[in-house]
Scaffold this active site. Structure first.
Site, mmCIF file in Angstrom:
data_model
loop_
_atom_site.group_PDB
_atom_site.id
_atom_site.type_symbol
_atom_site.label_atom_id
_atom_site.label_comp_id
_atom_site.label_asym_id
_atom_site.label_seq_id
_atom_site.Cartn_x
_atom_site.Cartn_y
_atom_site.Cartn_z
ATOM 1 N N ARG A 74 58.701 85.945 40.232
ATOM 2 C CA ARG A 74 58.573 85.723 41.678
ATOM 3 C C ARG A 74 58.223 84.261 41.904
ATOM 4 O O ARG A 74 57.206 83.784 41.405
ATOM 5 C CB ARG A 74 57.485 86.630 42.265
ATOM 6 C CG ARG A 74 57.224 86.343 43.722
ATOM 7 C CD ARG A 74 56.174 87.258 44.360
ATOM 8 N NE ARG A 74 56.023 86.853 45.736
ATOM 9 C CZ ARG A 74 54.872 86.525 46.324
ATOM 10 N NH1 ARG A 74 53.722 86.614 45.664
ATOM 11 N NH2 ARG A 74 54.847 86.115 47.571
ATOM 12 N N HIS A 118 55.944 80.277 51.270
ATOM 13 C CA HIS A 118 54.619 80.393 50.648
ATOM 14 C C HIS A 118 53.829 79.129 51.034
ATOM 15 O O HIS A 118 53.468 78.324 50.189
ATOM 16 C CB HIS A 118 54.764 80.569 49.140
ATOM 17 C CG HIS A 118 53.545 81.135 48.457
ATOM 18 N ND1 HIS A 118 53.605 82.213 47.608
ATOM 19 C CD2 HIS A 118 52.253 80.757 48.478
ATOM 20 C CE1 HIS A 118 52.390 82.472 47.141
ATOM 21 N NE2 HIS A 118 51.554 81.605 47.649
ATOM 22 N N GLU A 163 51.401 86.102 52.574
ATOM 23 C CA GLU A 163 50.036 86.098 53.098
ATOM 24 C C GLU A 163 49.868 85.382 54.432
ATOM 25 O O GLU A 163 49.141 84.381 54.524
ATOM 26 C CB GLU A 163 49.073 85.485 52.070
ATOM 27 C CG GLU A 163 49.012 86.294 50.793
ATOM 28 C CD GLU A 163 47.876 85.868 49.867
ATOM 29 O OE1 GLU A 163 47.280 84.808 50.078
ATOM 30 O OE2 GLU A 163 47.583 86.624 48.931
ATOM 31 N N ASN A 298 49.482 91.739 47.975
ATOM 32 C CA ASN A 298 48.723 90.820 47.126
ATOM 33 C C ASN A 298 47.289 91.331 47.090
ATOM 34 O O ASN A 298 46.604 91.348 48.118
ATOM 35 C CB ASN A 298 48.744 89.404 47.711
ATOM 36 C CG ASN A 298 50.121 88.749 47.622
ATOM 37 O OD1 ASN A 298 51.069 89.343 47.100
ATOM 38 N ND2 ASN A 298 50.224 87.531 48.114
ATOM 39 N N TYR A 300 43.619 91.206 44.983
ATOM 40 C CA TYR A 300 42.743 90.632 43.968
ATOM 41 C C TYR A 300 41.419 91.373 43.873
ATOM 42 O O TYR A 300 40.780 91.376 42.842
ATOM 43 C CB TYR A 300 42.475 89.151 44.277
ATOM 44 C CG TYR A 300 43.705 88.298 44.079
ATOM 45 C CD1 TYR A 300 43.939 87.678 42.860
ATOM 46 C CD2 TYR A 300 44.640 88.134 45.093
ATOM 47 C CE1 TYR A 300 45.072 86.913 42.656
ATOM 48 C CE2 TYR A 300 45.779 87.366 44.900
ATOM 49 C CZ TYR A 300 45.991 86.759 43.683
ATOM 50 O OH TYR A 300 47.120 86.017 43.481
ATOM 51 N N GLU A 355 51.133 90.117 43.910
ATOM 52 C CA GLU A 355 50.165 89.235 43.241
ATOM 53 C C GLU A 355 48.947 90.035 42.831
ATOM 54 O O GLU A 355 48.451 90.865 43.607
ATOM 55 C CB GLU A 355 49.674 88.101 44.162
ATOM 56 C CG GLU A 355 50.693 87.035 44.430
ATOM 57 C CD GLU A 355 50.153 85.926 45.334
ATOM 58 O OE1 GLU A 355 48.917 85.735 45.406
ATOM 59 O OE2 GLU A 355 50.987 85.275 45.980
HETATM 60 C C1 FCB Z 1 46.741 84.017 46.907
HETATM 61 C C2 FCB Z 1 47.901 83.075 47.109
HETATM 62 C C3 FCB Z 1 48.379 82.423 45.852
HETATM 63 C C4 FCB Z 1 47.233 82.037 44.934
HETATM 64 C C5 FCB Z 1 46.311 83.212 44.734
HETATM 65 C C6 FCB Z 1 45.168 82.940 43.790
HETATM 66 O O1 FCB Z 1 46.002 84.099 48.088
HETATM 67 O O2 FCB Z 1 48.993 83.761 47.674
HETATM 68 O O3 FCB Z 1 49.164 81.315 46.201
HETATM 69 O O4 FCB Z 1 46.604 80.929 45.417
HETATM 70 O O5 FCB Z 1 45.802 83.641 45.956
#
Ligand code: FCB
Length: 451
Positions: A74, A118, A163, A298, A300, A355
């Site tokens: 990607r 992006h 995002e 995305n 985390y 992500e």
């Molecule tokens: C996300 C972004 C990506 C990267 C990660 C750690 O928010 O999409 O570009 O910075 O975090």
């Protein structure tokens, strides 16, 4: 139950974070180029001018992807590299780069997943009002057309925006991301409205002009609230909070996914934002809601919640000493179970994790290798949670680790290393980390080696 046989295993990057070559071959400026020059904006005054020099080294990088066994990559396309002023004159050399990248990937058996935007918005269009100008939707459609006309004979997987919550809230509200604006909520919502129109217009362009059947998605942040216990009350509270608009901030899912998939702003958001909600022109919501093939998430981290006295979600404090990444983001594997599950329940579209990953304190050891056991453990935990979601019926089609390689982490500069590949930013030397070798085993066994 394991991952489906066709599960897509990949890694992700974005143009400004890896390409470098900022002044090469006629690339125009983006708001990130100018933002990085503002004193104090970026850690140690760094910028993406050189980044990983992926623009010049992509062939070697594709070789590394092959070594890792990646099935998909990607990446994002830099709008001002293709259209230096955002609209009008096309930069042939910029397009030729993406041509060569796509050809190289396909020759290596790696499927390209292209993101149109992006965050590197053309500076020239920012001078004309940027996302606050309603014309931005048409500018974006023009850009999408140039890219789709050139690449859609080979690229079939597209994502429109990455995002929007982040580039609107942090770029236009908090001022910590480009373009560094600190606007009131009403103007952030106006910019968001135009982004959603841009999304719709670009999907129309892809559908109308793609030379091969295209699969189209969008990749917002998925803000996850997950239940602190298995009780039905906590699960319901977490579900409502994940789908809700709990604060007068643009940090939620529904304000972005609802218009795109369901065709309107969520009622809770309309009530929460009140008079700050922008007026919509006739047809706006029809335009935002285009047929979608998948949702990108995305993810985390997440936040544990429980049902309060009124049944509403209350945040549960994490225990003292809760694990954290180098960035000081909490390690929350449950987010990769509940995030996809809640999103699938609400939107009923196939899901890709576009992500997921962590920053870690990695360096090249005396033995010449990069040992990153935390990245292995983190990814294993998150992927096990994702596999549980699949087992429970969530239609997850793929996973993209963030990131393929250490890169320019926006306002944190090169401080945060998110890569499966270590990059020496002085020499541009690359070393495949232990985690990437481990990931290869995960890919080869289609997740079987996760245990
Ligand atoms: C996300 C972004 C990506 C990267 C990660 C750690 O928010 O999409 O570009 O910075 O975090």
């Amino acid at each position: 139950m394991s991952f489906p046989a066709s599960f897509v295993w990949g890694a992700a990057t974005s143009a400004y974070q890896v390409e470098g070559a900022a002044a090469q071959d006629g690339r125009g400026l983006s708001v990130w180029d100018t933002f990085c020059k503002q004193p104090g904006a970026i850690w140690q005054g760094q910028s993406g001018d050189r980044a990983c020099d992926h623009y010049n080294r992509f062939r070697g990088d594709i070789g590394l992807m092959q070594e890792i066994g990646l099935r998909a990559y990607r990446f994002s396309i830099s709008w001002p590299r293709v259209l230096p002023r955002g609209v009008g004159e096309v930069n042939e050399k910029g397009l030729a780069f993406y041509d060569a990248l796509v050809d190289g990937l396909l020759a290596a058996g790696i499927t390209p997943y292209a993101t149109l935007f992006h965050w590197d918005f053309p500076e020239a269009l920012y001078q004309r009002g940027g996302w606050l100008n309603r014309e931005s939707a048409e500018w974006f459609a023009e850009y999408a057309q140039v890219v789709v006309d050139r690449l859609s004979d080979r690229v079939t997987n597209w994502m429109t925006l990455n995002e929007p919550q982040v580039f609107i809230k942090f770029g236009h509200g908090d001022g910590t991301n480009a373009p560094g604006l600190k606007l009131p909520l009403a103007e952030q919502l106006l910019a968001a409205h135009h982004c959603l129109l841009a999304h719709g217009r670009s999907v129309q362009v892809i559908r109308a002009r793609a030379k091969k059947p295209a699969r189209v998605g969008i990749a917002p942040v998925c803000v996850v609230k997950y239940p602190a216990s298995a009780s039905a009350g906590d699960i319901e509270a977490a579900r409502a909070a994940t789908s809700g608009v709990p604060e007068r901030l643009l940090w939620n899912n529904a304000w972005f996914y609802d218009p795109v998939v369901l065709g309107g702003y969520p009622a809770e958001g309309l009530a929460m934002y009140g008079a700050d909600v922008p007026g919509a022109a006739p047809g706006d919501f029809e335009l935002m809601k285009q047929p979608m093939d998948f949702l990108g998430l995305n993810i985390y981290e997440g936040q544990p919640v429980k049902a309060g006295a009124d049944g509403k979600a209350e945040v549960v404090a994490r225990p003292v000493g809760h694990p954290m990444t180098a960035f000081r983001w909490p390690v929350e594997p449950e987010s990769l179970y509940w995030g996809p599950r809640f999103m699938y329940e609400r939107y009923k579209l196939p899901i890709y994790i576009t992500e997921n990953g962590l920053s870690n304190i990695d360096w090249v050891s005396l033995d010449g290798k990069v040992h990153d056991p935390q990245r292995i453990d983190f990814t294993q935990r998150y992927l096990l949670a994702l596999r549980r979601a699949v087992a429970d019926g969530v239609d997850v089609r793929g996973y993209f680790h963030w990131s393929l390689m250490d890169n320019f982490e926006w306002s944190a500069g090169y401080k945060e290393r998110f890569g499966l590949i270590h990059v020496d930013f002085e020499t541009q030397g690359r070393v495949i980390k232990d985690s990437a070798k481990w990931y290869r085993g995960v890919i080869e066994s289609n997740g079987g080696s996760l245990g």
